[in-house]
Motif scaffolding. Structure first.
Motif, short mmCIF file in Angstrom:
data_model
loop_
_atom_site.label_atom_id
_atom_site.label_comp_id
_atom_site.label_asym_id
_atom_site.label_seq_id
_atom_site.Cartn_x
_atom_site.Cartn_y
_atom_site.Cartn_z
N ASN A 85 0.72 -1.24 0.21
CA ASN A 85 0.05 0.03 -0.03
C ASN A 85 0.85 1.24 0.11
N ALA A 136 -6.64 3.11 -2.07
CA ALA A 136 -7.96 2.49 -2.38
C ALA A 136 -9.04 3.01 -1.27
N LEU A 164 -3.15 3.69 -9.06
CA LEU A 164 -4.54 3.90 -8.89
C LEU A 164 -4.69 5.38 -8.87
N GLY A 189 -9.38 -0.68 -7.87
CA GLY A 189 -9.16 -0.92 -6.26
C GLY A 189 -9.57 -2.25 -6.01
#
Lengths: 299, 313
Positions: A230, B139, A251, A269
């Protein structure tokens, strides 16, 4: 969040009073209200995921519809391939796997060794060095960001993977601390016996400490995996060419370019979550155990 | 950290009396220590202590990365103390930090207690509450931008169902930070896991004893659970405060500091000065201000901890 507002004891009246008075009925009220609160909490925590999932299956018009619809009229599964190919996400995925893999291995090697040293090997400076190491946990990333960036740019490593995984090969205070707490709980007698049998420190570490601390190792591996997978800021700073981007960075790029296409964003996602979900489901039990046994929470 | 101090001394038994005899062995062991610790020692010089000192020197220089650095004296610090955006970002950082820590620490404590009950499907429930924190970063941020949309977002649609007009979460200056705080609580799974670990290490005999003394649910919670958990609560408060004061990913992705700098936080401001305006000296000065802020906040926690954290089991 509202689900915590009611203390469990007053959530629901008892329907049927059992023969033994207070004890039993109190237990029943508690059990029932525990379930009610757990389910309510689950709803709150799960709804965003469902929302993410339904959004990923909507058409662009449905995403912007007012008043909003919960479900798409016909699920647009084509959003997934469309979104995935709108940018080189396969390349991003491979980059993420390489960088995360190298980082996790590096973290494991470079944290296990110092953890063993801090747990078992005596040296005059050990206490001072340990205190210093714990203190580094309080340094904000921003402080070291600029000098580290300068160092890597002097080494001509900007826009390569080196700055993204190399630091992982030089120890990480939080992991060393966690592993050291765990190593300390291994009885001295066992290692004494090993050293009488002629085992060196590396041997002792490899055949006694590592097998006995699997849960802690698993915890470190997962923390490291999730953190690196991440990681957003480091790739953002160091990577310039789109072909070098990671999934997390890709992203965000997606967001800038297709401002309104939330459906495609959500699709990518969800795909980027899958590796983490798989890893977590596989190791959930060991992982929770690892944190508990390492004494992080206990003291 | 307070937990560390008592642990430092143990484990070094028996060196005193046998010092002369084992000195050769001791020296060999010390060499092994430095060998094994060397990844961290080198790492500390390259990526920890070294950069911290370098950042301090850099904060006294002008540097745009392209030119050679030139000595600036206290110019960056003068600039900082005259910069309204610096003060605004400090206020925003503290607002967000305090809000998310207060809400997050209490909420996740109560959730951990729930997840520590003996119920069916415990593994499922634990996974559900832990999941969001695994989905950290971009996200989550993109998801929550969607959920907090003023018109089409999930929360305001829900409120509209009850006839309430929801606020313009991320677009209204007054509701931008509350929106971010709300989303930060959703990702509190790490805190929950650490609380759970603590709850599991409380000895059941303490509850038995309290029950025999006639203590009810509330009094067992208040006189057994809370005191026994105080070191863990403290650990979570300290670490989550440090983490939330450093928040940048979510503001960078969700609001880019807007509207009207209402969500400009120190971490984002440092990033912007360094990597958008290439004012490395000023960014270094700001990062030292952040270090100071976190240092003061953490030290304050340790001072206050003496009043409510109990270490003796």
């Amino acid at each position: 969040m509202t689900l915590t507002a009611t203390p469990p004891s007053q959530a629901r009246p008892v329907q049927r009073r059992p023969h033994t008075p207070s004890q039993n009925s109190v237990a029943r009220v508690q059990k029932t209200s525990t379930y009610i609160l757990l389910i309510a909490g689950t709803a709150v925590f799960v709804i965003p995921f469902l929302w993410m999932l339904t959004t990923s299956l909507k058409t662009a018009q449905e995403v912007l519809a007012y008043p909003p619809k919960l479900l798409p009229a016909t699920p647009q599964f084509s959003n997934y391939p469309t979104a995935w190919t709108s940018l080189p996400f396969t390349t991003f995925l491979i980059n993420s796997i390489i960088i995360t893999g190298l980082s996790v291995i590096g973290n494991l090697v470079s944290c296990v060794l110092p953890a063993y040293a801090f747990a078992r090997l005596r040296a005059r400076t050990r206490s001072a060095m340990f205190a210093l190491m714990v203190a580094t946990m309080a340094i904000p990333a921003e402080v070291t960001l600029v000098p580290t960036f300068i160092m890597f740019s002097k080494l001509n490593m900007v826009n390569t993977y080196w700055p993204l995984f190399l630091p992982a090969w030089f120890g990480y205070a939080f992991f060393i601390f966690l592993l050291r707490q765990f190593f300390r709980s291994i009885p001295q007698e066992i290692t004494d016996a090993a050293s009488i049998d002629g085992a060196g420190h590396l041997r002792t570490l490899w055949s006694i400490f590592l097998p006995m601390s699997k849960p802690a190792i698993a915890a470190v591996a997962i923390f490291s995996f999730v953190g690196n997978w991440n990681n957003f800021l480091t790739p953002l700073i160091y990577l310039r060419t789109q072909n070098n981007f990671t999934l997390a960075l890709g992203l965000s790029l997606f967001k800038g370019q297709y401002e309104t296409q939330y459906n495609q964003m959500m699709a990518v996602g969800i795909i980027s979550l899958l590796p983490i979900l798989i890893v977590f489901f596989l190791a959930q039990r060991t992982f929770v155990e690892g944190v508990r046994l390492s004494g992080l929470g206990g003291r | 950290m307070a937990q560390v101090a008592p642990a430092l001394e143990t484990g070094t038994q028996g060196t005193q009396g046998t010092r002369r005899r084992t000195s050769k062995l001791a020296r060999r062991e010390a060499r092994a220590f430095y060998g094994f610790a060397s990844p961290w020692i080198i790492g500390f010089i390259l990526f920890g202590g070294g950069p911290v000192v370098a950042a301090l020197l850099l904060s006294f220089a002008h540097w745009s990365l392209l030119s050679t650095p030139s000595w600036a004296g206290f110019a960056n610090y003068h600039k900082m103390f005259a910069d309204p955006l610096f003060y605004k970002s400090i206020v925003n950082t503290i607002y967000f930090g305090a809000g998310s820590v207060c809400l997050g620490v209490v909420t996740s404590f109560l959730l951990a207690i729930l997840l520590n009950q003996k119920v069916r499907g415990l593994g499922f429930f634990r996974t559900v509450f832990y999941l969001p924190s695994v989905v950290a970063g971009v996200a989550t941020a993109i998801l929550w931008v969607n959920i907090l949309q003023p018109d089409s977002g999930l929360i305001n649609s829900f409120l509209r169902f009850f006839g309430i007009k929801g606020p313009g979460w991320l677009v209204d200056e007054h509701w931008a930070i509350p929106g971010l705080i709300l989303m930060s609580v959703w990702g509190a799974g790490n805190t929950i896991v650490i609380y759970l670990a603590g709850l599991q290490s409380i000895s059941p005999t303490l509850y038995e004893a309290a029950r025999i003394d006639g203590a009810g649910w509330w009094s067992r919670f208040w006189h057994v659970t809370v005191p026994m958990m105080s070191p863990v609560i403290f650990f979570n408060v300290v670490t989550s405060l440090i983490a939330s004061l450093q928040a940048y990913t979510l503001v960078l992705v969700m609001t880019e500091g807007g509207p009207n700098n209402a969500t400009l936080m120190l971490g984002l401001y440092i990033y912007r000065q360094a990597f958008e305006y290439f004012d490395m000296g000023y960014a270094a000065a700001l990062s030292w201000a952040m270090f100071a802020l976190i240092g003061v906040a953490t030290a304050l926690q340790f001072v206050l901890a003496r009043r409510w954290v109990h270490y003796d089991a």
